[in-house]
Structures are given as C-alpha cells and as structure tokens.
Design a protein around this motif. Structure first.
Motif, mmCIF file in Angstrom:
data_model
loop_
_atom_site.group_PDB
_atom_site.id
_atom_site.type_symbol
_atom_site.label_atom_id
_atom_site.label_comp_id
_atom_site.label_asym_id
_atom_site.label_seq_id
_atom_site.Cartn_x
_atom_site.Cartn_y
_atom_site.Cartn_z
ATOM 1 N N HIS A 53 0.812 -1.293 -0.005
ATOM 2 C CA HIS A 53 -0.050 -0.130 -0.115
ATOM 3 C C HIS A 53 0.760 1.140 -0.062
ATOM 4 O O HIS A 53 0.255 2.356 -0.296
ATOM 5 C CB HIS A 53 -1.174 0.082 1.181
ATOM 6 C CG HIS A 53 -1.982 -1.224 0.781
ATOM 7 N ND1 HIS A 53 -2.645 -2.284 1.527
ATOM 8 C CD2 HIS A 53 -3.122 -1.016 -0.138
ATOM 9 C CE1 HIS A 53 -3.319 -2.772 1.032
ATOM 10 N NE2 HIS A 53 -3.937 -2.273 -0.175
ATOM 11 N N ALA A 236 -10.935 0.081 -11.130
ATOM 12 C CA ALA A 236 -10.424 -1.357 -10.765
ATOM 13 C C ALA A 236 -11.572 -2.322 -11.090
ATOM 14 O O ALA A 236 -11.115 -3.564 -11.399
ATOM 15 C CB ALA A 236 -10.598 -1.450 -8.978
ATOM 16 N N PHE A 387 -4.190 -12.494 -10.215
ATOM 17 C CA PHE A 387 -4.769 -11.448 -9.330
ATOM 18 C C PHE A 387 -3.950 -10.975 -8.193
ATOM 19 O O PHE A 387 -4.464 -10.422 -7.103
ATOM 20 C CB PHE A 387 -6.106 -12.080 -8.757
ATOM 21 C CG PHE A 387 -7.337 -12.462 -9.807
ATOM 22 C CD1 PHE A 387 -7.977 -11.309 -10.165
ATOM 23 C CD2 PHE A 387 -7.466 -13.571 -10.350
ATOM 24 C CE1 PHE A 387 -8.723 -11.312 -11.014
ATOM 25 C CE2 PHE A 387 -8.441 -13.718 -11.034
ATOM 26 C CZ PHE A 387 -9.143 -12.749 -11.507
ATOM 27 N N THR A 392 -3.132 -8.561 -0.076
ATOM 28 C CA THR A 392 -3.530 -7.485 -1.214
ATOM 29 C C THR A 392 -3.963 -8.055 -2.560
ATOM 30 O O THR A 392 -4.268 -7.262 -3.421
ATOM 31 C CB THR A 392 -2.380 -6.425 -1.253
ATOM 32 O OG1 THR A 392 -1.339 -7.264 -2.052
ATOM 33 C CG2 THR A 392 -1.846 -5.846 -0.158
ATOM 34 N N CYS A 394 -6.314 -9.175 -5.376
ATOM 35 C CA CYS A 394 -7.449 -8.537 -5.672
ATOM 36 C C CYS A 394 -8.836 -9.092 -4.955
ATOM 37 O O CYS A 394 -8.984 -10.330 -5.211
ATOM 38 C CB CYS A 394 -7.641 -8.473 -7.138
ATOM 39 S SG CYS A 394 -9.175 -8.088 -7.760
HETATM 40 C C1 HEM Z 1 -6.224 -4.843 -6.797
HETATM 41 C C2 HEM Z 1 -6.258 -7.801 -10.647
HETATM 42 C C3 HEM Z 1 -11.240 -7.374 -11.330
HETATM 43 C C4 HEM Z 1 -11.049 -4.500 -7.354
HETATM 44 C C5 HEM Z 1 -5.943 -5.790 -7.732
HETATM 45 C C6 HEM Z 1 -4.536 -6.097 -8.126
HETATM 46 C C7 HEM Z 1 -4.561 -7.049 -9.218
HETATM 47 C C8 HEM Z 1 -5.780 -7.231 -9.469
HETATM 48 C C9 HEM Z 1 -3.379 -7.747 -9.743
HETATM 49 C C10 HEM Z 1 -3.229 -5.856 -7.320
HETATM 50 C C11 HEM Z 1 -2.973 -6.808 -6.034
HETATM 51 C C12 HEM Z 1 -1.435 -6.844 -5.418
HETATM 52 O O1 HEM Z 1 -0.483 -6.544 -6.121
HETATM 53 O O2 HEM Z 1 -1.251 -7.859 -4.535
HETATM 54 C C13 HEM Z 1 -7.468 -8.046 -11.200
HETATM 55 C C14 HEM Z 1 -8.116 -8.704 -12.453
HETATM 56 C C15 HEM Z 1 -9.330 -8.338 -12.768
HETATM 57 C C16 HEM Z 1 -9.682 -7.651 -11.484
HETATM 58 C C17 HEM Z 1 -6.990 -9.343 -13.307
HETATM 59 C C18 HEM Z 1 -10.155 -9.108 -13.638
HETATM 60 C C19 HEM Z 1 -10.008 -9.896 -14.395
HETATM 61 C C20 HEM Z 1 -11.568 -6.461 -10.207
HETATM 62 C C21 HEM Z 1 -12.921 -6.446 -9.724
HETATM 63 C C22 HEM Z 1 -12.943 -5.490 -8.371
HETATM 64 C C23 HEM Z 1 -11.639 -5.199 -8.311
HETATM 65 C C24 HEM Z 1 -14.066 -6.673 -10.772
HETATM 66 C C25 HEM Z 1 -14.133 -4.958 -8.177
HETATM 67 C C26 HEM Z 1 -15.249 -4.953 -8.120
HETATM 68 C C27 HEM Z 1 -9.788 -4.303 -6.758
HETATM 69 C C28 HEM Z 1 -9.372 -3.471 -5.803
HETATM 70 C C29 HEM Z 1 -7.881 -3.717 -5.728
HETATM 71 C C30 HEM Z 1 -7.789 -4.551 -6.563
HETATM 72 C C31 HEM Z 1 -10.435 -2.554 -5.066
HETATM 73 C C32 HEM Z 1 -7.061 -3.153 -4.640
HETATM 74 C C33 HEM Z 1 -6.838 -3.973 -3.373
HETATM 75 C C34 HEM Z 1 -6.065 -3.183 -2.305
HETATM 76 O O3 HEM Z 1 -6.012 -1.897 -2.343
HETATM 77 O O4 HEM Z 1 -5.739 -4.015 -1.152
HETATM 78 N N1 HEM Z 1 -6.723 -6.329 -8.699
HETATM 79 N N2 HEM Z 1 -8.646 -7.159 -10.868
HETATM 80 N N3 HEM Z 1 -10.694 -6.030 -9.102
HETATM 81 N N4 HEM Z 1 -8.546 -5.018 -7.275
HETATM 82 FE FE1 HEM Z 1 -8.669 -6.227 -8.949
#
Ligand code: HEM
Length: 451
Positions: A53, A236, A387, A392, A394
């Motif tokens: 973060h 996101a 993901f 953290t 996703c």
């Molecule tokens: C964070 C991928 C769909 C909400 C992330 C991260 C990745 C990711 C790689 C960073 C995690 C890390 O570095 O540890 C994806 C992929 C998606 C997807 C490949 C679709 C295929 C979604 C959807 C939502 C979402 C549909 C919400 C409805 C978030 C949020 C974070 C996040 C809020 C930030 C988490 C944090 O700050 O701790 N996502 N995501 N994502 N994703 Fe996704």
C-alpha cells in the motif's frame, strides 16, 4: 526504456545472465526481482516488511486525482477501505452475482437479443466492452431514478477508454498536465460520481454504499475527492475485467473444440435444473451453478494465464535481510522495491508444457480442478497469479471470474459465434506490461446470430 518496451524479454535476458534474483535500477529506484516461483512464498509472507500500500498510496492518488489516504488527514480510512472489500466476497457475492446476472441479461436484451436470426458482424473487444462495462457499472453503482439505463453511458465508456490509454503514463508518474486533454477527461469522469448525482441512484451494491457512507464521515473530504475514489473503483472493476473477458471469448471462438465442450457443459447445467433455453426466455445462473462450470472456469483461467502481466510490487519498510530458501538471503534497504513478475512463471515451459499454446482444459484433472503444478520436481504454492498475491490479492477476483462466466454463458447459449475468415491472430499489446491484463494489439471481427 528497455524494460518498458518488453518487460518479459528484459527480465528473461537478465535471469539468464544473473540468475533468479537480481536488482535493477529502474527510474531511480532499486528493484529486486525474484524470478523463481519456488521463492515467491518467502516474499509473500513478509507482508509487514514488504508493503504494497505504500506504493499504491503514492501512485493511485496521482492517477485518479484524490488526496493520499495515508496523509494523516483521514484517520482510520485505510482500515475501513480494507474492510469494505469483504462486501465483494463470501456470502455477499451472492447478491452481487444475482444482480450482475439481471444486468447482463438486461443489456444483452436491449442491445443484442433483438431482431431476426440473421448473421450480424461485430468486433470482439467492442462487444465485450459495451456489455461488461454497462452491466458491471449497474451492478456496483446502481441505476438512475425513474429509468433503467444511465444517460451518457456510451460517452462515459469512450472517455474511460481515452483515460485508460494514458493509464500507464500516469502510473509512471508523468504529470497529468503534460498529457494533453487527459486532465479534462478525468475531471469529466470523476464528475459522473459527484455525491449529488449518485444520491438518487437505486440498487447500488453494498460495497459502494458502504464506501460512500465512509467518505461522508470525513469533513476534510471534498465532494470531488469522494467522486474520484468512486472513479478509481470503476477503474479497478472494469480496467482488467473487460480485457480479461476479451481474451476469454477470443480464445474460445478461435478454438471451436474448446467452445463445443464449454457450451455443452453450460447446457448440461441448465438441463439438470430442468431449464429450457430459447431466446425469448431470460436465464439466471445461481452461484452454485456457476461454481460447477469447471471447463468454463479452466478456459477462463487459461486465458488469464496467457494475457496477464501484472507485477507484484512491495516496498521495503526497513533495512532487513530477506531469507530465501536454505541459508540463502538477500539484503534489502528501506525504500527499495521487491518485485515478482508472474508472467515469467505463467510462460515457464518447466511448469506449463508448451506455454504459448491455449489449452482450455489445462486446469482440469480427473474431472476436478487441477491445483498441482511443479517446478524442478517441487510442488508450487503459487502457479497462477493474475490477481496478485498475499493479503493484497485482488478483492474482486471471485466477482470478476463469475461475471466473465455469466457473460460467456449467455453469449454461448443465445448465439452462434464465428470468427470472420482471413484475420491475423491477435497479439498482446505490451504497453500495459506490469499493470494487469494486457490489451489486444488489434481487434477481431466475428459474426453472430441467434441460435
Ligand atoms: C487489486 C487484478 C477485477 C477490485 C488488484 C491487483 C491485481 C488485480 C493484480 C493488485 C494486487 C496486488 O498487487 O497484490 C484484477 C484482475 C481482474 C480484477 C486481473 C479481472 C480479471 C476486479 C474487480 C474489482 C476489483 C471486478 C471490483 C469489483 C480491486 C481492488 C484492488 C484490486 C479494490 C485494490 C486492493 C487493495 O488496495 O488492497 N486487482 N482485478 N478487481 N482489485 Fe482487482
């Protein structure tokens, strides 16, 4: 610049030369890459010393235009935001899935399930983007008062695409003032979520409602800041999901044998429940039915493996010695970055045989999900990381996979889909390398008709 042009190739060449752990000075930052997936658990378990973060709270505010959450101005907000993620998972996913089903059905019916059963042409990205963007928006943010669709959805989507094109530059901390009209487009997008504008919307998800209520607790938060947070959530929720849907659909329609198996599986699930399919009837899948679609899930995971290039970035919170396997350890200094680049693992022939090939049932063994993958004879704890990782990871991942399953199920049940002849195979556009699902370098034309 070399890294920016072809991160995967750059890292592979350095691994060849320096081994599976090496440090590179990129844009003034020391970045240590851990390339061997057998070593990933040693990084992932150090969540306190290696923090995600710190990085995201520097970069996301510059990109989306809200004040940093950790600035001290908003005590307790970071913890509340983290807690809001539970509303995307567990039992809360049932409501979201049900709502998404209705919204997908609605958008399909309004725009695609119309007319006679003649062949129509469309491009795959355009189809995925128009349906998934609107249905996801309605599911998370709700619908306007007195009508079912938001005004200006097409413009919103087009502005989003323009912003998204600049996304890699913003993440690289290029000042928005140097990016032509991007600031004006971002202001327009943020304005869509102004609290006064959002207040009459109904059917809003618990996730967004809880976050809106949280922002109201802080007097120091301006309306435009609250709106910018919602805009970041929109990014996101669709920024990766739309390209992921594209690749899942692209690989199925270009592999008729996979498409036939997946379609039969979807029909089978409905038949067991005694549900008939014809295009005049709406279809709804329960969460259990979606969970049982193993071949569909494997095909989606396989397309995620082939298209995801997200980098896991962690910032060292103190000087410390990072213990790797056995006696091996590396010195990390406060402020240095430790990074995992899972695309190298996804494309490792030692883990995945013929990794360039799409194999829709790669994640199935003996009729069950396959979870054992090996490197150098050792079982991998992490073998697919589209993901992210650790705490953290996703929070929207279950929702994302479910909505892609729902989209593809409706598409395959209602339509015959074929790729138009004479088109080049789609390649990955590397400009978003490190940031998530890569976009296709070009779109693909299909023809479709009601079944
Ligand atoms: C964070 C991928 C769909 C909400 C992330 C991260 C990745 C990711 C790689 C960073 C995690 C890390 O570095 O540890 C994806 C992929 C998606 C997807 C490949 C679709 C295929 C979604 C959807 C939502 C979402 C549909 C919400 C409805 C978030 C949020 C974070 C996040 C809020 C930030 C988490 C944090 O700050 O701790 N996502 N995501 N994502 N994703 Fe996704």
């Amino acid at each position: 610049m070399e890294f920016g042009k072809n991160a995967h190739g750059f890292l592979a060449a350095h691994k060849e030369k320096h081994g599976d752990v090496f440090t590179v000075l990129i844009a003034g930052k020391y970045m240590t890459f851990i390339m061997n997936p057998l070593l990933y658990p040693y990084v992932i378990k150090h969540q306190k010393q290696l923090d995600f973060h710190e990085f995201s709270d520097q970069v996301a505010p510059l990109t989306f235009g809200y004040p940093p959450v950790r600035s001290g101005k908003f005590p307790g907000m970071e913890e509340h935001i983290q807690r809001s993620f539970r509303l995307l998972q567990g039992d809360n996913l049932n409501n979201l899935t049900e709502s998404m089903m209705g919204n997908l059905m609605f958008v399909f019916r309004q725009d695609y399930l119309t007319g006679e059963s003649e062949w129509r042409t469309e491009s795959v990205y355009q189809l995925c983007n128009s349906i998934m963007f609107e249905a996801t928006f309605l599911t998370l943010f709700g619908k306007p008062a007195h009508t079912s669709r938001h005004n200006g959805m097409v413009t919103l989507r087009e502005d989003f695409v323009k912003f998204d094109t600049m996304f890699p530059l913003l993440i690289a901390r290029i000042p928005i003032s140097l990016l032509g009209g991007t600031k004006a487009i971002r202001d327009k997008l943020i304005n869509y979520f102004h609290p006064q504008r959002m207040s009459p919307w109904s059917n809003t998800s618990g996730f967004i409602k809880e976050r809106a209520a949280l922002f109201e607790q802080y007097d120091s938060m301006r309306d435009v800041d609250k709106a910018a947070h919602h805009f970041a959530t929109l990014w996101a929720s669709v920024g990766n999901t739309v390209p992921a849907t594209f690749w899942a659909m692209y690989y199925l329609v270009t592999h008729p044998e996979a498409l036939a198996v997946v379609r039969e599986e979807i029909h089978g699930v409905l038949q067991v429940s005694g549900i008939e399919t014809d295009h005049n009837r709406d279809i709804a899948f329960t969460r259990e039915q979606l969970d049982s679609l193993l071949y569909l899930e494997s095909s989606i995971n396989e397309s995620l493996r082939l298209s995801s290039a997200s980098m896991n970035i962690r910032v060292a919170q103190e000087d410390f010695s990072l213990r790797l396997e056995g006696e091996r350890s590396i010195g990390v200094r406060k402020g240095d970055i430790v990074s995992l680049y899972p695309q190298s693992m996804h494309m490792d022939p030692g883990i995945y045989k013929n990794p360039e090939i799409y194999k829709f049932d790669r994640y199935i063994e003996n009729g069950k999900e396959k979870t054992d993958f090996y490197k150098d004879g050792q079982k991998l704890k992490y073998y697919r990381m589209s993901f992210g990782s650790g705490s953290t990871k996703c929070p929207g991942r279950y929702f994302a996979v479910n909505e892609i399953k729902q989209f593809l199920s409706l598409l395959l049940l209602y339509f015959d889909v074929e790729v138009l002849e004479g088109q080049e195979p789609c390649t990955l556009d590397p400009s978003r390398a490190g940031l998530g699902i890569l976009l296709p370098a070009s779109d693909v034309q299909i023809r479709y008709r009601l079944r």
